[in-house]
Design a protein around this motif. Sequence first.
Motif, mmCIF file in Angstrom:
data_model
loop_
_atom_site.group_PDB
_atom_site.id
_atom_site.type_symbol
_atom_site.label_atom_id
_atom_site.label_comp_id
_atom_site.label_asym_id
_atom_site.label_seq_id
_atom_site.Cartn_x
_atom_site.Cartn_y
_atom_site.Cartn_z
ATOM 1 N N VAL A 17 52.309 81.551 44.979
ATOM 2 C CA VAL A 17 51.766 82.550 43.940
ATOM 3 C C VAL A 17 52.444 82.092 42.437
ATOM 4 N N GLU A 18 51.479 81.735 41.674
ATOM 5 C CA GLU A 18 51.993 80.906 40.351
ATOM 6 C C GLU A 18 50.563 80.725 39.537
ATOM 7 N N ASP A 19 50.770 81.255 38.227
ATOM 8 C CA ASP A 19 49.580 81.404 37.410
ATOM 9 C C ASP A 19 49.638 79.798 36.492
ATOM 10 N N GLU A 20 50.506 79.160 36.720
ATOM 11 C CA GLU A 20 50.525 77.755 36.103
ATOM 12 C C GLU A 20 49.954 76.865 36.986
ATOM 13 N N ILE A 21 48.609 76.052 36.801
ATOM 14 C CA ILE A 21 47.990 75.296 37.774
ATOM 15 C C ILE A 21 48.720 74.250 38.150
ATOM 16 N N THR A 22 49.644 73.628 37.150
ATOM 17 C CA THR A 22 50.327 72.435 37.345
ATOM 18 C C THR A 22 51.412 72.880 38.374
ATOM 19 N N ASN A 23 52.085 73.553 38.232
ATOM 20 C CA ASN A 23 53.301 73.986 39.151
ATOM 21 C C ASN A 23 52.664 74.164 40.298
ATOM 22 N N ARG A 24 51.543 74.744 40.669
ATOM 23 C CA ARG A 24 50.905 75.041 41.966
ATOM 24 C C ARG A 24 50.523 73.744 42.715
ATOM 25 N N LEU A 25 49.945 72.616 41.845
ATOM 26 C CA LEU A 25 49.654 71.515 42.398
ATOM 27 C C LEU A 25 50.858 70.823 42.976
ATOM 28 N N ILE A 26 51.942 70.596 42.242
ATOM 29 C CA ILE A 26 53.426 70.006 42.390
ATOM 30 C C ILE A 26 53.663 70.600 43.844
ATOM 31 N N LEU A 27 53.975 71.794 43.582
ATOM 32 C CA LEU A 27 54.606 72.600 45.069
ATOM 33 C C LEU A 27 53.723 72.398 46.049
ATOM 34 N N LYS A 28 52.380 72.618 45.850
ATOM 35 C CA LYS A 28 51.359 72.229 46.875
ATOM 36 C C LYS A 28 51.688 70.942 47.698
ATOM 37 N N LYS A 29 51.667 69.853 46.805
ATOM 38 C CA LYS A 29 51.954 68.717 47.516
ATOM 39 C C LYS A 29 53.317 68.561 48.240
ATOM 40 N N LEU A 30 54.509 69.189 47.755
ATOM 41 C CA LEU A 30 55.457 69.062 48.444
ATOM 42 C C LEU A 30 55.436 69.791 49.897
ATOM 43 N N LEU A 31 54.631 70.816 49.882
ATOM 44 C CA LEU A 31 54.670 71.734 51.067
ATOM 45 C C LEU A 31 53.971 71.123 52.067
ATOM 46 N N GLN A 32 52.873 70.081 51.627
ATOM 47 C CA GLN A 32 51.816 69.438 52.483
ATOM 48 C C GLN A 32 52.742 68.406 53.182
ATOM 49 N N LYS A 33 53.671 67.865 52.667
ATOM 50 C CA LYS A 33 54.426 66.669 53.119
ATOM 51 C C LYS A 33 55.263 67.507 54.392
ATOM 52 N N HIS A 34 55.419 68.635 54.271
ATOM 53 C CA HIS A 34 56.167 69.501 55.259
ATOM 54 C C HIS A 34 55.380 69.795 56.336
ATOM 55 N N GLY A 35 53.940 69.592 56.056
ATOM 56 C CA GLY A 35 52.763 69.889 57.164
ATOM 57 C C GLY A 35 52.302 71.309 57.231
ATOM 58 N N TYR A 36 52.680 72.088 56.053
ATOM 59 C CA TYR A 36 51.981 73.434 55.798
ATOM 60 C C TYR A 36 50.681 73.433 55.462
ATOM 61 N N GLU A 37 49.918 74.497 55.734
ATOM 62 C CA GLU A 37 48.441 74.600 55.224
ATOM 63 C C GLU A 37 48.853 75.833 53.952
ATOM 64 N N VAL A 38 48.360 75.315 52.925
ATOM 65 C CA VAL A 38 48.753 75.963 51.648
ATOM 66 C C VAL A 38 47.612 76.922 50.951
ATOM 67 N N ILE A 39 47.895 78.091 50.705
ATOM 68 C CA ILE A 39 47.093 78.997 50.002
ATOM 69 C C ILE A 39 47.459 79.259 48.840
ATOM 70 N N GLU A 40 46.735 79.547 47.595
ATOM 71 C CA GLU A 40 47.042 79.669 46.326
ATOM 72 C C GLU A 40 46.494 80.844 45.848
ATOM 73 N N ALA A 41 47.266 81.399 44.974
ATOM 74 C CA ALA A 41 47.111 82.860 44.235
ATOM 75 C C ALA A 41 47.515 82.601 42.806
ATOM 76 N N GLU A 42 46.620 83.288 41.842
ATOM 77 C CA GLU A 42 47.123 83.082 40.547
ATOM 78 C C GLU A 42 47.660 84.150 39.775
ATOM 79 N N ASN A 43 47.923 85.352 40.435
ATOM 80 C CA ASN A 43 48.642 86.438 40.312
ATOM 81 C C ASN A 43 49.104 87.191 41.370
#
Length: 578
Positions: A17-43
């Motif tokens: 849950v992050e309104d900054e798209i850049t921060n979401r993308l960085i965290l998403k990549k890190l979590l995907q390395k851990h094998g997570y399926e990632v869902i994103e929310a802007e607010n």
Amino acid sequence: MPKEFGTHEIHGKALIVEDEITNRLILKKLLQKHGYEVIEAENGRQAVSLFEQHQPDIVFMDVMMPEMDGYEATIQIKQRAGNSFVPIIFLTAMQDEKALARCVEVGGDDFLSKPYSFTVLSAKVKAMERIRILQQDTRMLYSRMQRDQEIAEQVFSGAVVAENVALEHIHSLLQPASLFSGDLMLTAFAPSHDLYVLLGDFTGHGLASALGALPTSEAFRSMTAKGFGPHQILQAINNKLYTLLPTGMFMAVQFVKIDHQLDHIKLINCGMPDCYLIDKDGRRIKQKINSQSLPLGIAPDINLKDDFHFLKINEGDRIILATDGVTEARNPKGELFGQIRYIDAIKHSIDHDYILDNLSGELQEFCSDAPQDDDISVVEIPLIRQMFPALGSSKAPNKKVEHELPETILKEHPDCIEFQFTLYGAQLRQADPIPILINSIQETAGLHDHRRPLFTILTELYVNALDHGILKLDSSLKQGENGFTDYFQQREQRLNNLSQGCVRINLRIYSQDSGGHIIITIEDSGNGFDYSNHKKDSSNDQLYSGRGLLLVESLCKQLHFFKPGNKAEAIYAWEKTK
């Protein structure tokens, strides 16, 4: 959320849950390395909606966002998660201690500082995994414990509570502090038709306290059915609890025997609050019985016989028994309900059918929503005839057999069962032969359906021989306000000093195809009594003498006294049911 089992991983879902798209993308990549399926929310609002749809295993929450901030979103997500542990890690670059404290207050479980570090993220995710596994194990153990307690409660109810009698007349408030109560109420009819009521309070409350209820119930019911007296029952329970219970655990108890003729009660208080005999009309306290005896299970081989109170009663009077959970109940301010409020609630119940209706109402109003510290139990026993079964009622109703007795039972005959029981001197104050004789009759002759009338006949004749023949007591002592107390006090004093005399009991049982007969002969070494006047005395409702012998006559085919009145012979007859 991933869980490790050896070298295997189970991959889960992560909600960012992050309104900054850049921060979401960085965290998403890190979590995907851990094998997570990632869902994103802007607010925050979108996060709550996605959480309901996808039920993620872990949430990464920014604080400052449009529409709904991270604080409110966290509150709503935690509410929707219920008892499930869904960790929420706040994403923050803040150093404000108050803002960080607010994250914890709303339900946050950890923090992840910006810019993100894969090493730190991995450590925090693994820490949440361990917490979640522990939480799931705890929930599983708690669920198993609840199931075990439910099964135990069913066993407890079936073994302890289900066999209670006269509950349509006895009014009770039994309010445990947890699933299991350390308090217990037991009721049973003795073979004499007298009603026995026990109210017990084990140390503490909950399952540990309730464990002592099973051996207590077993001893109470088996010994009551066999005709043992209250002091013998309590002594047996005491010895059993002393053997079974750990040090520091015991049972305080109030025990009352209610005479089926509603002449008197026999009551003892062992480590409990005061119990009361209440006047039938004015709610006046006629007698207060405080504790004068040790609770059960503290010391072995205690003698409670001399600690019982004998109280004269009137039909319609009431007995109030209670555990200390009543007087020690607290209100939200921490104040105790106390003895004064307890007594006032009894006195002010004149407009209620039951005293307990007013008492329970005042207790509930006083305690309000304060937590309950201890089990609360109150028992109100109205002394009314409807509470007792009709004399002679059993599977095979005892009716007086009218046919003539066979000639064979009027003289010696080899085809019979014969018992002889003789008590001498000091044994008369220690032994109670009636339960032994009743059990012998049942085991040898199989007369289980006739246990109650036989118990009544044997008890009345034996007590008559002991009290009047050996102890030379006069039944007229029972008259007056304190008559029963005076009578039984003198009885105990004379018993304690008894060293001579004897009572001989002889039973001859004749069984036939159509029924049978028992010849009961009881003889004492005393001088006899004026048996010719017992009918005249028993016809006077104001007198307490002679009524026991009149009852024996109503149950027997014949009752005969031999001169000078120290020997009685009763013939009890029965017909076999088809």
